[in-house]
Design an enzyme around this catalytic site. Structure first.
Site, short mmCIF file in Angstrom:
data_model
loop_
_atom_site.label_atom_id
_atom_site.label_comp_id
_atom_site.label_asym_id
_atom_site.label_seq_id
_atom_site.Cartn_x
_atom_site.Cartn_y
_atom_site.Cartn_z
N GLY A 42 -3.53 -4.65 -4.91
CA GLY A 42 -4.87 -4.25 -4.50
C GLY A 42 -6.02 -4.76 -5.36
O GLY A 42 -7.10 -5.04 -4.85
N GLU A 96 -7.90 -0.89 -11.08
CA GLU A 96 -7.28 -0.58 -9.80
C GLU A 96 -8.32 -0.71 -8.69
O GLU A 96 -9.52 -0.56 -8.94
CB GLU A 96 -6.76 0.87 -9.95
CG GLU A 96 -5.91 1.50 -8.94
CD GLU A 96 -4.77 0.72 -8.35
OE1 GLU A 96 -5.02 -0.34 -7.77
OE2 GLU A 96 -3.64 1.22 -8.40
N ASP A 100 -6.40 7.20 -4.68
CA ASP A 100 -6.36 8.02 -3.48
C ASP A 100 -5.69 9.35 -3.88
O ASP A 100 -6.34 10.22 -4.45
CB ASP A 100 -5.56 7.22 -2.45
CG ASP A 100 -5.65 7.76 -1.05
OD1 ASP A 100 -5.95 8.94 -0.88
OD2 ASP A 100 -5.39 7.00 -0.09
N ASP A 156 -5.94 -3.12 2.04
CA ASP A 156 -5.30 -3.64 3.25
C ASP A 156 -5.03 -2.57 4.30
O ASP A 156 -4.99 -1.37 4.00
CB ASP A 156 -3.97 -4.29 2.90
CG ASP A 156 -2.91 -3.25 2.49
OD1 ASP A 156 -3.18 -2.47 1.56
OD2 ASP A 156 -1.85 -3.19 3.13
N ARG A 162 -7.23 -7.89 3.22
CA ARG A 162 -7.50 -7.85 1.78
C ARG A 162 -8.54 -8.89 1.37
O ARG A 162 -9.23 -8.73 0.38
CB ARG A 162 -6.23 -8.17 0.99
CG ARG A 162 -5.17 -7.09 1.01
CD ARG A 162 -4.09 -7.46 0.00
NE ARG A 162 -2.83 -6.79 0.23
CZ ARG A 162 -2.49 -5.61 -0.25
NH1 ARG A 162 -3.34 -4.95 -1.01
NH2 ARG A 162 -1.31 -5.09 0.00
C1 PRP Z 1 -2.63 1.16 -3.00
C2 PRP Z 1 -3.76 0.93 -4.01
C3 PRP Z 1 -3.40 1.84 -5.13
C4 PRP Z 1 -2.69 3.00 -4.45
C5 PRP Z 1 -3.61 4.16 -4.35
O1 PRP Z 1 -1.56 0.37 -3.40
O2 PRP Z 1 -3.84 -0.40 -4.42
O3 PRP Z 1 -2.53 1.23 -6.05
O4 PRP Z 1 -2.33 2.56 -3.13
O5 PRP Z 1 -2.97 5.24 -3.71
P1 PRP Z 1 -2.55 6.57 -4.45
O6 PRP Z 1 -3.67 6.98 -5.35
O7 PRP Z 1 -2.37 7.52 -3.29
O8 PRP Z 1 -1.28 6.35 -5.18
P2 PRP Z 1 -0.24 0.15 -2.49
O9 PRP Z 1 0.84 1.09 -2.91
O10 PRP Z 1 -0.62 0.20 -1.02
O11 PRP Z 1 0.16 -1.30 -2.92
P3 PRP Z 1 -0.78 -2.61 -2.94
O12 PRP Z 1 -1.58 -2.55 -4.22
O13 PRP Z 1 0.19 -3.73 -2.90
O14 PRP Z 1 -1.68 -2.53 -1.73
#
Ligand code: PRP
Length: 174
Positions: A42, A96, A100, A156, A162
């Site tokens: 991300g 980051e 979320d 994404d 992205r």
């Molecule tokens: C997404 C984003 C954060 C995470 C946030 O990554 O990049 O790392 O989710 O969510 P959370 O606070 O609920 O844990 P993802 O796991 O989709 O992987 P990516 O970075 O490859 O998109």
């Protein structure tokens, strides 16, 4: 059908805020060296944007992680590639794209904290506080956003969008 609306955050808003954050970090770490860690995938756009404006000496590293059971609350995080730097006694900042539930960053934070850095800070481009499930102290926040599904600038939907240079609210219409 997938609909990408008007930018929720424009390129200009994003780049202005990124510079502000970089300036704050530069002030806070003045006279020190940092290890800047981009959390992939991300942060692949936010990370290079911000580090180029941070003017303290730094090493760059990456960590590839994913929360592979999105719907669960257990926080099952997969680490696909760990950082390569030895961070013991170092000033580490994690970058980051979005916090979320906080489960991903909490897991990574605890894992890296056990390696005894001198300091460990968190910088996120977006913060969606409404969905937080764990306690997490975030030191640098680009934008607080409401609970919308957003894409672009690294974020994404099923792997896509992205590459958009702005943030948009994602809507799926069937
Ligand atoms: C997404 C984003 C954060 C995470 C946030 O990554 O990049 O790392 O989710 O969510 P959370 O606070 O609920 O844990 P993802 O796991 O989709 O992987 P990516 O970075 O490859 O998109």
């Amino acid at each position: 059908m997938m609909v990408i609306g008007k930018p929720f955050l424009t390129v200009e808003q994003i780049q202005n805020r990124v510079r502000e954050l970089a300036s704050k970090i530069s002030d806070d770490f003045s006279g020190k060296e940092i290890v800047a860690v981009g959390i992939l995938r991300g942060a692949f756009m936010f990370f290079p944007d911000i580090v180029r404006h941070i003017n303290v000496p730094m090493k760059i590293d990456f960590l590839i992680a994913s929360s592979y059971v999105k719907s669960q609350t257990t926080g099952k995080i997969a680490i696909f590639a760990d950082i390569r730097e030895d961070i013991k006694g170092k000033n580490v900042i994690l970058f980051e794209d979005i916090v979320d539930t906080g489960l991903t960053l909490k897991y990574i934070y605890d894992m890296l904290l056990s390696r005894e850095p001198a300091s460990l800070k968190i910088c996120t481009f977006l913060d969606k506080k409404a969905r937080r499930k764990v306690d997490l102290n975030i030191d640098y926040i680009g934008f607080d956003i409401p609970d919308h599904y957003v894409v672009g600038y690294g974020l994404d939907f099923e792997g896509r969008f992205r590459n958009l240079p702005y943030i948009s609210i994602f809507k799926e219409r069937i």
